[in-house]
Every structure is written in C-alpha cells, then in structure tokens.
Design a protein around this motif. Structure first.
Motif, PDB file in Angstrom:
ATOM      1  N   LYS A  81     -36.034  34.698  -2.078  1.00  0.00           N
ATOM      2  CA  LYS A  81     -36.530  35.012  -3.427  1.00  0.00           C
ATOM      3  C   LYS A  81     -37.807  35.839  -3.340  1.00  0.00           C
ATOM      4  CE  LYS A  81     -37.292  33.071  -8.004  1.00  0.00           C
ATOM      5  NZ  LYS A  81     -38.555  33.742  -8.277  1.00  0.00           N
ATOM      6  N   LEU A  84     -36.628  39.356  -2.716  1.00  0.00           N
ATOM      7  CA  LEU A  84     -36.026  39.941  -3.912  1.00  0.00           C
ATOM      8  C   LEU A  84     -37.059  40.231  -4.990  1.00  0.00           C
ATOM      9  CD1 LEU A  84     -32.879  37.652  -4.037  1.00  0.00           C
ATOM     10  CD2 LEU A  84     -32.866  40.115  -3.581  1.00  0.00           C
ATOM     11  N   ASP A  85     -38.089  39.382  -5.080  1.00  0.00           N
ATOM     12  CA  ASP A  85     -39.128  39.540  -6.104  1.00  0.00           C
ATOM     13  C   ASP A  85     -40.283  40.436  -5.659  1.00  0.00           C
ATOM     14  OD1 ASP A  85     -37.875  37.929  -7.964  1.00  0.00           O
ATOM     15  OD2 ASP A  85     -38.962  36.112  -7.403  1.00  0.00           O
ATOM     16  N   ARG A 105     -37.022  43.537 -11.819  1.00  0.00           N
ATOM     17  CA  ARG A 105     -37.106  42.082 -11.849  1.00  0.00           C
ATOM     18  C   ARG A 105     -38.121  41.614 -10.816  1.00  0.00           C
ATOM     19  NH1 ARG A 105     -31.120  42.265 -11.918  1.00  0.00           N
ATOM     20  NH2 ARG A 105     -30.350  41.576 -13.948  1.00  0.00           N
ATOM     21  N   ASP A 106     -38.853  40.580 -11.143  1.00  0.00           N
ATOM     22  CA  ASP A 106     -39.713  39.916 -10.167  1.00  0.00           C
ATOM     23  C   ASP A 106     -39.906  38.466 -10.611  1.00  0.00           C
ATOM     24  OD1 ASP A 106     -41.683  39.924 -12.182  1.00  0.00           O
ATOM     25  OD2 ASP A 106     -42.669  41.711 -11.396  1.00  0.00           O
ATOM     26  N   GLU A 107     -40.812  37.765  -9.951  1.00  0.00           N
ATOM     27  CA  GLU A 107     -40.976  36.341 -10.229  1.00  0.00           C
ATOM     28  C   GLU A 107     -41.404  36.088 -11.665  1.00  0.00           C
ATOM     29  OE1 GLU A 107     -43.130  32.415  -8.237  1.00  0.00           O
ATOM     30  OE2 GLU A 107     -43.709  34.444  -7.611  1.00  0.00           O
ATOM     31  N   PRO A 110     -37.872  37.306 -14.382  1.00  0.00           N
ATOM     32  CA  PRO A 110     -36.579  37.103 -13.718  1.00  0.00           C
ATOM     33  C   PRO A 110     -35.420  37.824 -14.399  1.00  0.00           C
ATOM     34  CG  PRO A 110     -37.313  35.100 -14.827  1.00  0.00           C
ATOM     35  CD  PRO A 110     -38.469  36.043 -14.839  1.00  0.00           C
ATOM     36  N   ASP A 693     -29.650  36.403 -11.604  1.00  0.00           N
ATOM     37  CA  ASP A 693     -31.032  36.795 -11.382  1.00  0.00           C
ATOM     38  C   ASP A 693     -31.373  36.570  -9.913  1.00  0.00           C
ATOM     39  OD1 ASP A 693     -31.514  34.021 -11.080  1.00  0.00           O
ATOM     40  OD2 ASP A 693     -32.111  33.818 -13.178  1.00  0.00           O
ATOM     41  N   ASN A 694     -32.610  36.876  -9.541  1.00  0.00           N
ATOM     42  CA  ASN A 694     -33.012  36.782  -8.139  1.00  0.00           C
ATOM     43  C   ASN A 694     -32.983  35.352  -7.612  1.00  0.00           C
ATOM     44  OD1 ASN A 694     -33.372  39.526  -8.069  1.00  0.00           O
ATOM     45  ND2 ASN A 694     -35.594  39.464  -8.259  1.00  0.00           N
ATOM     46  N   ARG A 697     -29.422  34.588  -6.782  1.00  0.00           N
ATOM     47  CA  ARG A 697     -28.999  35.351  -5.599  1.00  0.00           C
ATOM     48  C   ARG A 697     -29.595  34.739  -4.327  1.00  0.00           C
ATOM     49  NH1 ARG A 697     -29.831  39.640  -7.712  1.00  0.00           N
ATOM     50  NH2 ARG A 697     -27.682  40.151  -8.235  1.00  0.00           N
ATOM     51  N   ALA A 698     -30.855  34.336  -4.392  1.00  0.00           N
ATOM     52  CA  ALA A 698     -31.498  33.703  -3.233  1.00  0.00           C
ATOM     53  C   ALA A 698     -30.811  32.389  -2.893  1.00  0.00           C
ATOM     54  CB  ALA A 698     -32.981  33.482  -3.518  1.00  0.00           C
TER      55      ALA A 698
END
Length: 714
Positions: A81, A84-85, A105-107, A110, A693-694, A697-698
């Motif tokens: 994550k 990805l973020d 997208r980031d933390e 999302p 979302d990330n 996916r994580a």
C-alpha cells in the motif's frame, strides 16, 4: 483513434464497454447447451443470490486465515500500500486545452482526485495541482462507493465533460455531465443511469449515445447495439436513432473528430472482436467505408490510416498483415488505393501502436519484445521520411503525441511524452519534441527495491510444434541454476495483447529480495510479433498458447532454473484460463497456481455477461465442431477426480461484470467436490481488477505472495 474499439477492448482484456451491470439470475440453458444442463453448480451463476454469497463467504473464511498466517503477510500488505500510495509515483497525464489532466490516488485520497496543471507547473517536483473533482468527497456526500471510470471532455472552448463513475469498480458506470468552469455537475445535463454506455460529443448541445435503451437495444454480448443522437433538454426517450448494429455483433460505436476543417463522424459495428464495419456520417446518412473487415481505419486531418491484421492484395500490390498504410483521405473515399507504408513487419518487429503530433506520426515498435520509436514526416511534395526517436533500450518504451487538434495555436503541437521502464529500472516520463533528439526527463518513479546484483536475460523455449517462444528471466542477487529456485511464471497469450518488461515494487519487495526468480513468457496468442503471432493461437489453434506455456515451464526445469516443486504460475482473465488449462493438462509441472478473475467454464462462457464478444478468440461452444476444439482444454470440464493437482489460489470479484465470477466459483466448487485442495477468495468490490482502490489491491497482492511462498518456499 484508429482502433479505439479494439484497443479499448484489448486493453481491458475482454471488452471495455457493454453488458448489463450484473447478472442477477443464471443465464438460461438453451437446447444448444445440453451439456450444461447436467452442471450441478449453475446456482453459483446467481451473482448476488443468498445461497451463492453464503458459499462465497464460507470459502473466504476458510482461505483468509491460511494466507494471513504467513509471517510476511501483514508487512507485505503494508509495504504494497505504501508503494501504491507513494506521492513520488509518476502522475501520468494527458493534454487538453492547455492543461495536463491526471487522476491520482494516495493514502489521503483512496478513491482519487481528478486534477490538472499547466506544463510549467507539471515540470516542478511538487506541482500545485488544480483539483477539478474530489472523488472521495463526492462518494461521501452521495453515500456511494464511486470508482473513477474516466472523463470525455468536448475540448476547444467548451468546459463540458461527460464523467463516468462506477459502483465498486464494475465496467458498468453512471455518466454525468460536468462543468469544468464551475466544478459542478450540470443540473439537467446529460445523464445516463448505470450501464455499459458509449457516449461522445457532437457539439456542446448534442451527444451520440449507445446504452441500454430497453428491449433489443443491446447485442448478445450486452454492449450497445443502437446509437442515438441526443439533444440537450430532450428526455433520453426522445433521442433519434442514427445507426444500428446487429444483435450478434460485439457492439456499435460512434467516434467524432473535432479537428477544425476536418470534422468527421464515424459510426461502426464490430461483428466480432477483431473486425469492424465503419460508416462516415454524411448528411444524416451513414455511408459505409470500404476496407478489409479486420483492418483498423482512422482519419488524421486530410489523411487516412489503415492498419492490417491480414494480408491485403490491392492496387497490384500485396501488403502484409501488421502493416500501417497511409493515403490521402479524399482519394481513398473515392475508391483510389495509393498507399505509403509507414510500417511493415519483419520476423522480429511488430507495430505496437501509433499516435500523432500536429505534423508527425509517432510509431511504437516492438523489436524482439523491446520498445523502439519512430517519427514519420510528410514533406511539401508528399514524400514520407522516417526519423528514429533516441530513447533507452532495451525495455518497454512508449511515445504518445500531446497535440490538441482543437487548439489552433497549441504550444504542445509538436511535443510528445515518452515513458520507459524495464524489470529493474523504475518508470521514467520524458518530454520530447519532434524538432530535437533530446528527451527532457520530467518525472521518475522512485526505486522500491535494491536491484544490485540482479540480472535479466531473454531465452527461448521450443514449443510442441517447433516454434521458438521467447521468455524473460529476472534473476535475484546470488541465484544459481541449481534447480531449486522458487520461480513464478507469468503469462497471458490472448487477444493480441503483448506482455512487456515492467518494473514492479511488489515483485521486488516480496519476491526478488527473498530469492524468487520471475519469468515472463511471450507465448502465441499475444501481440509480441504482430497479428500472425496472435492468429496462430486462436479458435481451433488455441491449444498452442498452452503448449507454448508448457514448453517454457519445461525449459525452466531443463535449464535447472527451477524444478516442479518450486515452480508456480500466474495469470488473470484470459491468463486465468491459461493457467487453469495448463494446471489441468500438466499438473506434474507446477506446485502453485494463482488464477485471477478467470474464464474456466468454456462451455458456457458465451452465455455469461460479455462472453459472447470473445467468440472471435475462442470459437462458439454452441457449434458442435467448435465445442470439439474448446472441450479439449476447458478447465472446468476436464477436471478429474483422483488426479493430483497443485493447490490453486483462485481470486475473483462479485462486481466483475466482464468475466462472470461463476467461472471461478464453479471451478473451486468442482475441485472441492472431487476432493482436490483449493484456496478461493472473492472480493465484493473491484470489478475485473478485483480491487477498487489501493488498499484492496495491496490486500490481494499480499494474499497472493503469502500463498506463493507457502507453496514454493524452500
């Protein structure tokens, strides 16, 4: 775009638009599918039925604790994550109206931000982005699980866009008109309910739309069959039909070119996944454009491009499949066939796409599965000349023009973006200009793992029929060919989609750094060597994809890169069918199978969601002769009790409205019935990516790597 339908379909694997949002009940069993009548698991086709979802929850509850127990699961999920973020990731963008638009997208975001910046601002390490739409805020305000599905902006002087929003990541989306000036959705504007719609602007007050208009408006594949002209202020029911495809088509479409002085409207239908019929809209009449059925045709100002998927004998010359031809558009429409070839394939070189600046045609070329790029220019006498674009090699290179054809004095008219990556090199984004050989590096993805001591090589396996099949091997530091390396073999092999080298922070952290070897196979059915490489493994020859993949696995063992105990395979969608088929055919070769959002029941694939659109790849199982080919490899039908199969991990999504989750469900259920070990996990959200979302996916990646190490670890 020249091949907007085929490209969008292939890019998404199997379909980019079409099909009802969800199948709530099992598809009807017709007399032609008599073999399916004995299927005891048809009830799992009821996507959201209580009994089916209870089964899903039971399987998830059995699978998650086993995989979460791996000591690296939590750390991997957290690290994935973070990757990805990462705020240092490249904000990929496209140019329109003087702005570079990006979805991010980031933390903190999302669901994501749709934002834009000028090129001057974009060049900065930390651009001050102009946020156009905050999807997290929208989802919260509307109590919806919105996932971004894209925006179609009219451009020019207009501020109007059509934004597509998906619930939970499904292909079906809601379309709503948006005003860039006010940053609001337009009250009373163009709005479509949830469906797999096709929509394009004619002008600020008119759109062409294909959607679910009711009975008879969709193809057998579930895509739009009818295209209507819809004027502002009218109810959708008042829209006027301007073009119709056939019920058996994949879909119908409309494409509007707004280039000043060269405005055109092209309608079309796709009888199958690899062919189109196109018509030019002239005076409210659609006039069919003469072209080979499987050729992709597009207009560029006063020119026409024709990209061939089959050899074409015309004008006393035969042009080979895989060629890109250019001609004067007006002359072509008059019936003249005087072409210049901007690209002709060789045994190792194929066309991987093209785009334009204001005056150049930019070609992406694969040379032994590594990227090169060319710029073609037409002089005042109409003669064409080529210039190679100087860029890193070997690896994956992609160039795309930035010219906004609707802007008369576009400052980026002769600029292009160039991206480059390989297995050990993070992605870079550079800005190029057709007047220069230099590339200005704008952005670079951070290094997510230490590649010191690692190496990559390309090898070739010999398939069952003697064909040489290339594959890449990524060696971790210190690995030796001693026959015991944990090895992950990935493949796809369908729809003319190429598998190219790519940098993966997840692989680097969870696989390479722990001693895992990664292998990417370029098997037939893909597009690595052009249309012929794909066509060699479709329909009655589909088994050749599986033969190629098996040959690579055997070569890995013969070369002592690994052994069967330590060899795992992975693939998604059509690649899920690939790994399912070879698991059933050669269970002795593998000890792990990651089967993602797969097709597996090939007896009923054409009756489930968008499946009918893929018969150009696989054939029609309702035709006895064609079921004869398909039945030999269909994983669901070929499972046998008493055979020792590797324990697979099968992953899908309830919201996958492209490849029906019943493929995965039924395969797992049959394996359990026959006494085979199987792990199964179904995400509710995520659509065909099995991740909305990330964070999702994580989580999915962490489950997969936990499984791989449990199965393949020394």
């Amino acid at each position: 775009m020249p091949n907007h339908l085929l490209t969008s379909l292939a890019a998404a694997l199997i379909g980019a638009a079409g099909a009802p949002a969800m199948a709530q009940t099992p598809s009807p069993v017709t007399p032609a599918t008599a073999a399916a009548e004995a299927d005891p698991y048809l009830w799992l086709e009821d996507v959201t039925g209580d009994k089916a979802l209870a089964w899903v929850r039971e399987r998830n509850a059995a699978t998650r604790p086993q995989l979460e127990a791996h000591p690296d699961f939590q750390a991997n999920r957290t690290r994935f994550k973070e990757i990805l973020d990462s705020k240092e990731s490249i904000p990929m963008a496209h140019h329109q109206g003087g702005w570079l638009y990006n979805f991010w997208r980031d933390e903190q975001h999302p669901r994501g931000l749709w934002r834009r910046a000028t090129l001057a601002e974009y060049r900065k390490p930390q651009p001050a982005w102009d946020v156009v739409l905050d999807l997290d805020a929208l989802a919260k305000a509307e109590s919806e699980n919105w996932v971004w599905a894209g925006a179609n902006c009219l451009g020019g002087r207009s501020n109007r866009c059509l934004i597509s929003l998906s619930r939970g990541g499904a292909d079906a989306s809601v379309v709503r008109e948006f005003d860039l000036a006010t940053r609001r959705f337009v009250d009373g504007g163009f709005t479509l309910p949830e469906a797999k719609s096709m929509v394009d602007w004619l002008d600020e007050n008119t759109v062409f739309v294909g959607t679910d208009f009711g009975a008879g408006s969709l193809t057998d594949s579930g895509y739009p069959r009818v295209i209507k002209r819809w004027k502002r202020g009218e109810p959708l029911s008042a829209a006027v039909t301007v073009y119709e495809g056939q019920k058996t088509d994949v879909s119908a479409f409309a494409n509007v070119d707004h280039t000043p002085g060269f405005e055109r409207v092209v309608f079309g239908r796709s009888p199958d996944f690899f062919s189109t019929e196109m018509a030019l809209w002239q005076g409210d009449k659609a006039v069919v454009i003469d072209k080979p059925a499987d050729a992709q045709l597009s207009f560029w100002r006063d020119l026409v491009f024709v990209e061939l998927r089959s050899d074409w004998a015309v004008g006393g010359k035969t042009w080979p499949r895989g060629s890109l031809l250019v001609a004067d558009a007006a002359a072509y429409l008059r019936g003249e066939r005087a072409f210049t070839a901007l690209f002709t394939p060789t045994a190792t070189r194929s066309l991987a796409g093209y785009s334009t600046t204001k005056t150049r045609v930019l070609l992406n070329v694969l040379d032994n599965v590594s990227g090169r790029a060319e710029a073609w220019h037409r002089d005042a006498k109409g003669q064409w000349a080529k210039k190679d674009i100087v860029a890193p090699y070997p690896g994956t290179l992609h160039v795309t023009g930035l010219h906004d054809a609707q802007v008369q004095d576009d400052p980026l008219a002769e600029n292009f973006f160039a991206t480059y990556t390989d297995f050990l090199t993070p992605d870079t984004l550079s800005l190029g200009a057709t007047s220069s050989d230099a590339l200005e590096k704008l952005k670079a993805r951070p290094t997510f793992f230490d590649a010191t001591g690692m190496k990559v090589e390309q090898r070739f396996a010999t398939s069952k029929d003697g064909t040489k099949v290339p594959y890449f091997v990524v060696w971790p530091k210190g690995a030796k060919a001693d026959g015991s390396n944990p090895t992950l073999l990935y493949g796809y092999g369908g729809f003319e989609v190429s598998m190219n080298p790519a940098y993966s922070g997840a692989l680097g952290n969870a696989w390479y750094s722990k001693g895992g070897v990664y292998v990417l196979a370029n098997i037939r059915g893909g597009g690595e060597f052009g249309p012929g490489w794909h066509q060699a493994a479709i329909k009655q020859n589909k088994q050749k994809s599986y033969d190629d993949f098996i040959a690579v696995a055997q070569d890995l063992i013969a070369q002592k890169i690994t052994d069967a105990r330590h060899l795992g395979i992975q693939g998604g969608s059509n690649g899920g069918l690939l790994v399912g088929a070879v698991m059933v055919q050669r269970p002795d070769l593998f000890n792990a199978v990651v089967c993602q959002v797969p097709l597996l029941d090939m007896r009923r694939f054409n009756q489930l969601l968008a499946g009918a659109s893929w018969m150009g790849e696989y054939g029609n199982p309702d035709v006895p002769e064609e079921w004869g080919w398909i039945s030999k490899y269909s994983p669901y039908q070929n499972l046998k009790a008493g055979v020792k199969y590797p324990k697979p991990l099968i992953i899908t999504s309830t919201r996958d409205d492209r490849v029906h989750p019943a493929h995965a469900r039924k395969m797992a259920a049959r394996m359990i019935e026959q006494g085979h070990p199987v792990l199964y996990h179904e995400y509710i959200e995520g659509g065909h990516s099995a991740a909305a979302d990330n964070a999702q996916r994580a989580d999915r990646q962490a489950l997969e790597f936990a499984y791989l190490w449990q199965q393949l670890g020394r």
